[in-house]
Design a protein around this motif. Sequence first.
Motif, PDB file in Angstrom:
ATOM      1  N   GLU A  42       0.086  12.108  -0.739  1.00 35.28           N
ATOM      2  CA  GLU A  42       1.125  12.763  -1.525  1.00 35.28           C
ATOM      3  C   GLU A  42       2.190  11.739  -1.906  1.00 35.28           C
ATOM      4  OE1 GLU A  42       2.746  16.201   0.369  1.00 35.28           O
ATOM      5  OE2 GLU A  42       0.811  16.885   1.123  1.00 35.28           O
ATOM      6  N   SER A  43       2.909  12.016  -2.994  1.00 34.59           N
ATOM      7  CA  SER A  43       4.023  11.162  -3.439  1.00 34.59           C
ATOM      8  C   SER A  43       3.622   9.688  -3.378  1.00 34.59           C
ATOM      9  CB  SER A  43       5.269  11.405  -2.569  1.00 34.59           C
ATOM     10  OG  SER A  43       5.649  12.760  -2.623  1.00 34.59           O
ATOM     11  N   CYS A  44       2.559   9.393  -4.089  1.00 33.49           N
ATOM     12  CA  CYS A  44       2.015   8.036  -4.031  1.00 33.49           C
ATOM     13  C   CYS A  44       1.777   7.527  -5.446  1.00 33.49           C
ATOM     14  CB  CYS A  44       0.721   8.019  -3.233  1.00 33.49           C
ATOM     15  SG  CYS A  44      -0.031   6.387  -3.052  1.00 33.49           S
ATOM     16  N   ASP A  45       2.514   6.490  -5.837  1.00 35.28           N
ATOM     17  CA  ASP A  45       2.288   5.877  -7.137  1.00 35.28           C
ATOM     18  C   ASP A  45       1.401   4.648  -6.971  1.00 35.28           C
ATOM     19  OD1 ASP A  45       3.945   3.974  -6.015  1.00 35.28           O
ATOM     20  OD2 ASP A  45       5.653   4.400  -7.331  1.00 35.28           O
ATOM     21  N   GLU A  46       1.167   3.960  -8.077  1.00 33.16           N
ATOM     22  CA  GLU A  46       0.267   2.814  -8.041  1.00 33.16           C
ATOM     23  C   GLU A  46       0.788   1.717  -7.114  1.00 33.16           C
ATOM     24  OE1 GLU A  46      -1.555  -0.529 -11.134  1.00 33.16           O
ATOM     25  OE2 GLU A  46      -0.783   1.385 -11.908  1.00 33.16           O
ATOM     26  N   ALA A  47       2.091   1.472  -7.157  1.00 22.48           N
ATOM     27  CA  ALA A  47       2.660   0.410  -6.330  1.00 22.48           C
ATOM     28  C   ALA A  47       2.482   0.710  -4.846  1.00 22.48           C
ATOM     29  CB  ALA A  47       4.146   0.239  -6.656  1.00 22.48           C
ATOM     30  N   LYS A  48       2.765   1.947  -4.442  1.00 23.88           N
ATOM     31  CA  LYS A  48       2.605   2.320  -3.037  1.00 23.88           C
ATOM     32  C   LYS A  48       1.142   2.241  -2.624  1.00 23.88           C
ATOM     33  CE  LYS A  48       3.302   6.117   0.235  1.00 23.88           C
ATOM     34  NZ  LYS A  48       3.804   7.511   0.436  1.00 23.88           N
ATOM     35  N   ALA A  49       0.255   2.682  -3.508  1.00 18.92           N
ATOM     36  CA  ALA A  49      -1.169   2.640  -3.197  1.00 18.92           C
ATOM     37  C   ALA A  49      -1.619   1.211  -2.930  1.00 18.92           C
ATOM     38  CB  ALA A  49      -1.970   3.251  -4.339  1.00 18.92           C
ATOM     39  N   LYS A  50      -1.206   0.295  -3.787  1.00 14.80           N
ATOM     40  CA  LYS A  50      -1.619  -1.096  -3.634  1.00 14.80           C
ATOM     41  C   LYS A  50      -0.990  -1.743  -2.403  1.00 14.80           C
ATOM     42  CE  LYS A  50      -2.519  -2.027  -8.534  1.00 14.80           C
ATOM     43  NZ  LYS A  50      -2.095  -2.788  -9.739  1.00 14.80           N
ATOM     44  N   LYS A  51       0.268  -1.404  -2.150  1.00 13.56           N
ATOM     45  CA  LYS A  51       0.997  -2.051  -1.059  1.00 13.56           C
ATOM     46  C   LYS A  51       0.590  -1.526   0.313  1.00 13.56           C
ATOM     47  CE  LYS A  51       5.705  -2.950   0.590  1.00 13.56           C
ATOM     48  NZ  LYS A  51       7.155  -2.724   0.325  1.00 13.56           N
ATOM     49  N   GLU A  52       0.368  -0.198   0.401  1.00 12.01           N
ATOM     50  CA  GLU A  52       0.153   0.401   1.716  1.00 12.01           C
ATOM     51  C   GLU A  52      -1.280   0.879   1.960  1.00 12.01           C
ATOM     52  OE1 GLU A  52       3.024   3.456   2.511  1.00 12.01           O
ATOM     53  OE2 GLU A  52       4.681   2.320   1.630  1.00 12.01           O
ATOM     54  N   ILE A  53      -1.853   1.553   0.978  1.00  9.91           N
ATOM     55  CA  ILE A  53      -3.105   2.246   1.242  1.00  9.91           C
ATOM     56  C   ILE A  53      -4.310   1.323   1.102  1.00  9.91           C
ATOM     57  CG2 ILE A  53      -4.441   4.334   0.812  1.00  9.91           C
ATOM     58  CD1 ILE A  53      -1.503   4.776   1.621  1.00  9.91           C
ATOM     59  N   PHE A  54      -4.274   0.422   0.117  1.00  2.00           N
ATOM     60  CA  PHE A  54      -5.409  -0.482  -0.076  1.00  2.00           C
ATOM     61  C   PHE A  54      -5.679  -1.287   1.189  1.00  2.00           C
ATOM     62  CE2 PHE A  54      -5.695  -1.089  -4.994  1.00  2.00           C
ATOM     63  CZ  PHE A  54      -5.825   0.276  -5.132  1.00  2.00           C
ATOM     64  N   SER A  55      -4.610  -1.811   1.813  1.00  2.57           N
ATOM     65  CA  SER A  55      -4.816  -2.627   3.017  1.00  2.57           C
ATOM     66  C   SER A  55      -5.363  -1.784   4.160  1.00  2.57           C
ATOM     67  CB  SER A  55      -3.489  -3.285   3.428  1.00  2.57           C
ATOM     68  OG  SER A  55      -2.497  -2.303   3.689  1.00  2.57           O
ATOM     69  N   ARG A  56      -4.883  -0.562   4.254  1.00  6.20           N
ATOM     70  CA  ARG A  56      -5.377   0.329   5.306  1.00  6.20           C
ATOM     71  C   ARG A  56      -6.867   0.618   5.150  1.00  6.20           C
ATOM     72  NH1 ARG A  56      -2.719   5.947   5.056  1.00  6.20           N
ATOM     73  NH2 ARG A  56      -4.701   6.693   4.224  1.00  6.20           N
ATOM     74  N   LEU A  57      -7.307   0.732   3.884  1.00  4.01           N
ATOM     75  CA  LEU A  57      -8.706   1.011   3.594  1.00  4.01           C
ATOM     76  C   LEU A  57      -9.563  -0.249   3.535  1.00  4.01           C
ATOM     77  CD1 LEU A  57      -8.267   3.679   0.744  1.00  4.01           C
ATOM     78  CD2 LEU A  57      -8.875   4.110   3.145  1.00  4.01           C
ATOM     79  N   GLY A  58      -8.905  -1.406   3.538  1.00  3.88           N
ATOM     80  CA  GLY A  58      -9.642  -2.652   3.396  1.00  3.88           C
ATOM     81  C   GLY A  58     -10.091  -2.915   1.971  1.00  3.88           C
ATOM     82  N   TRP A  59      -9.330  -2.386   1.011  1.00 10.10           N
ATOM     83  CA  TRP A  59      -9.674  -2.542  -0.398  1.00 10.10           C
ATOM     84  C   TRP A  59      -8.926  -3.731  -1.006  1.00 10.10           C
ATOM     85  CZ3 TRP A  59      -9.776   2.804  -3.357  1.00 10.10           C
ATOM     86  CH2 TRP A  59     -10.760   3.622  -2.790  1.00 10.10           C
ATOM     87  N   ALA A  60      -9.597  -4.464  -1.885  1.00  8.47           N
ATOM     88  CA  ALA A  60      -8.960  -5.529  -2.665  1.00  8.47           C
ATOM     89  C   ALA A  60      -8.646  -4.985  -4.059  1.00  8.47           C
ATOM     90  CB  ALA A  60      -9.873  -6.736  -2.768  1.00  8.47           C
ATOM     91  N   GLU A  61      -7.469  -5.304  -4.586  1.00  7.84           N
ATOM     92  CA  GLU A  61      -7.056  -4.788  -5.901  1.00  7.84           C
ATOM     93  C   GLU A  61      -8.089  -5.075  -6.983  1.00  7.84           C
ATOM     94  OE1 GLU A  61      -3.164  -5.623  -7.364  1.00  7.84           O
ATOM     95  OE2 GLU A  61      -2.258  -5.538  -5.350  1.00  7.84           O
ATOM     96  N   THR A  62      -8.718  -6.220  -6.912  1.00 10.36           N
ATOM     97  CA  THR A  62      -9.665  -6.608  -7.956  1.00 10.36           C
ATOM     98  C   THR A  62     -10.941  -5.766  -7.942  1.00 10.36           C
ATOM     99  OG1 THR A  62     -10.518  -8.302  -6.453  1.00 10.36           O
ATOM    100  CG2 THR A  62      -8.848  -8.987  -8.062  1.00 10.36           C
ATOM    101  N   ASP A  63     -11.148  -5.021  -6.859  1.00 12.21           N
ATOM    102  CA  ASP A  63     -12.361  -4.209  -6.738  1.00 12.21           C
ATOM    103  C   ASP A  63     -12.128  -2.741  -7.093  1.00 12.21           C
ATOM    104  OD1 ASP A  63     -13.738  -6.426  -5.812  1.00 12.21           O
ATOM    105  OD2 ASP A  63     -13.346  -5.960  -3.698  1.00 12.21           O
ATOM    106  N   VAL A  64     -10.910  -2.419  -7.575  1.00 13.82           N
ATOM    107  CA  VAL A  64     -10.552  -1.014  -7.753  1.00 13.82           C
ATOM    108  C   VAL A  64     -10.214  -0.715  -9.217  1.00 13.82           C
ATOM    109  CG1 VAL A  64      -9.007   0.849  -7.026  1.00 13.82           C
ATOM    110  CG2 VAL A  64      -9.624  -0.968  -5.396  1.00 13.82           C
ATOM    111  N   ASP A  65     -10.837   0.325  -9.754  1.00 17.41           N
ATOM    112  CA  ASP A  65     -10.447   0.865 -11.057  1.00 17.41           C
ATOM    113  C   ASP A  65      -9.382   1.934 -10.840  1.00 17.41           C
ATOM    114  OD1 ASP A  65     -12.306  -0.693 -12.455  1.00 17.41           O
ATOM    115  OD2 ASP A  65     -13.893   0.800 -12.174  1.00 17.41           O
ATOM    116  N   ILE A  66      -8.501   2.087 -11.833  1.00 17.59           N
ATOM    117  CA  ILE A  66      -7.424   3.075 -11.726  1.00 17.59           C
ATOM    118  C   ILE A  66      -7.519   4.049 -12.895  1.00 17.59           C
ATOM    119  CG2 ILE A  66      -4.925   3.441 -11.673  1.00 17.59           C
ATOM    120  CD1 ILE A  66      -4.650   0.655 -10.445  1.00 17.59           C
ATOM    121  N   VAL A  67      -7.530   5.338 -12.576  1.00  7.46           N
ATOM    122  CA  VAL A  67      -7.548   6.402 -13.589  1.00  7.46           C
ATOM    123  C   VAL A  67      -6.287   7.230 -13.407  1.00  7.46           C
ATOM    124  CG1 VAL A  67      -8.770   8.428 -14.472  1.00  7.46           C
ATOM    125  CG2 VAL A  67     -10.075   6.470 -13.593  1.00  7.46           C
TER     126      VAL A  67
END
Length: 490
Positions: A42-67
Amino acid sequence: MAARKTLYLGTFVHSKSLAELEFLHDGAVFVNESGAIVAIEESCDEAKAKKEIFSRLGWAETDVDIVRAKNGQFFFPGFIDTHIHASQYPNAGIFGQSTLLDWLNTYTFPLEASLADPAKARRVYSRVVRRTLAHGTTCAAYYATIDAASTNLLADLCFAAGQRALIGRVCMDQLSPDYYRDASPEAVMAATRQTIDHIRAVDPQMEIVRPIITPRFAPACSIDLMRQLANLANEQNLPIQTHISENVNEIALVKSLFPPSATGAAPSEDNGQDATSYAAVYDAAGLLTERTILAHAVHLTEGEARLVARRGAKVSHCPCSNSALGSGAARVRWFLDRGIGCSLGSDVSGGYSPSVLEAARAAVLVSRHVAQGAAAAGRAAQEEADRQKLSVKEVLYLATRGGAEAVGLAPKVGGFEVGMEWDAQLVGLCAVGEDGEVEGTENGGGGDDGNVDVFGWESWPDRIAKWVYTGDDRNTKKVWVKGRLVHERK
């Protein structure tokens, strides 16, 4: 499978229960390469997703599409059509003045028989798959024809397009035209096994296409055939689909064709003390199971309802077809009160539209006629009669989670929860600007968003109601199945 991880941003709407639609605004849904939802924030924009959630999931920004959902857009689960005749699609809207049995002989059987021509079958099936996807149908329980080769073709086309589908070779060995009838139960079983084997070869894990045992309806099937099909379904743990109690003349025909001496059934608590009822015939054959989808059920008796509920079979409510053919008004609240799971079917071509959204709005309207009829006939006090009315929230549940239960895919699809698969549609409504014109494409408008005008002051429940009552395929912008983009409106 989705080629890449995907982050979806915007408003998400789905059914939590029959009584609750959940709205997640400024939300984020994270879907992995396999199409599974791995996180919802909830209450999650692109910046928060990249900063907090990607690392938690082990995701690299270059591997993610955004819709991103734009202004006037929201994500909603894909619709599940639990009763549609793919082979009848060219006849959608053509039913003349016919009732069910006349309509079958005049319109339906000739068309279905003609699809033994592979070129014609490809033309029809390609179109119905594209059309249903365009209406947001991510899963469909299809009836094909008695022809095994064209049934296999339908499975191939659904798999290639990425639409989840239950593919049924239609089985019928009596009371149908000589030119369109299986020669014997043995011929039915051989052809049905052929289609099962083909589908399993196409999709060994049956993640996208699955076979479904499909006795057309009792009048067209001998008791021997129905028992063999039930045994096959049990042997291979397959779902079953058929019709029940659609039309009063059909019910009378079943009683005449299947006396207790023909089925071996005796009056009992299990069959509602009526061994000649439609449901009792199916039960005597072994076709009533928790994996069974029963289309229509317009005229079920109390005893039949108890039997269906005990066996765990589900009903596919087809309000457009029942209205168009004059079959009657099914009592959905009555089903639910008796513990019978219910979903929605377009029933093309008895139904005039391949849209589950159209079926949802028709279900609301038909329920109001049921309520009015009960009150007018004195069968119920007005307050009790009004309980028969379905709400927008309820029909959307039937169109998604109710459908998932019917086709055996709950809790894999039908909503937005961690662990579920991303079967979804992006819905766009007309965002009306200060000048009364639709806002530009950068805000989700562009002039081709259909009839649903949103001025900005509507609550979200009101926006959803406007979509249900006035929306169409122009509102379905993108559709995904298991994370794969399978339709995009240009």
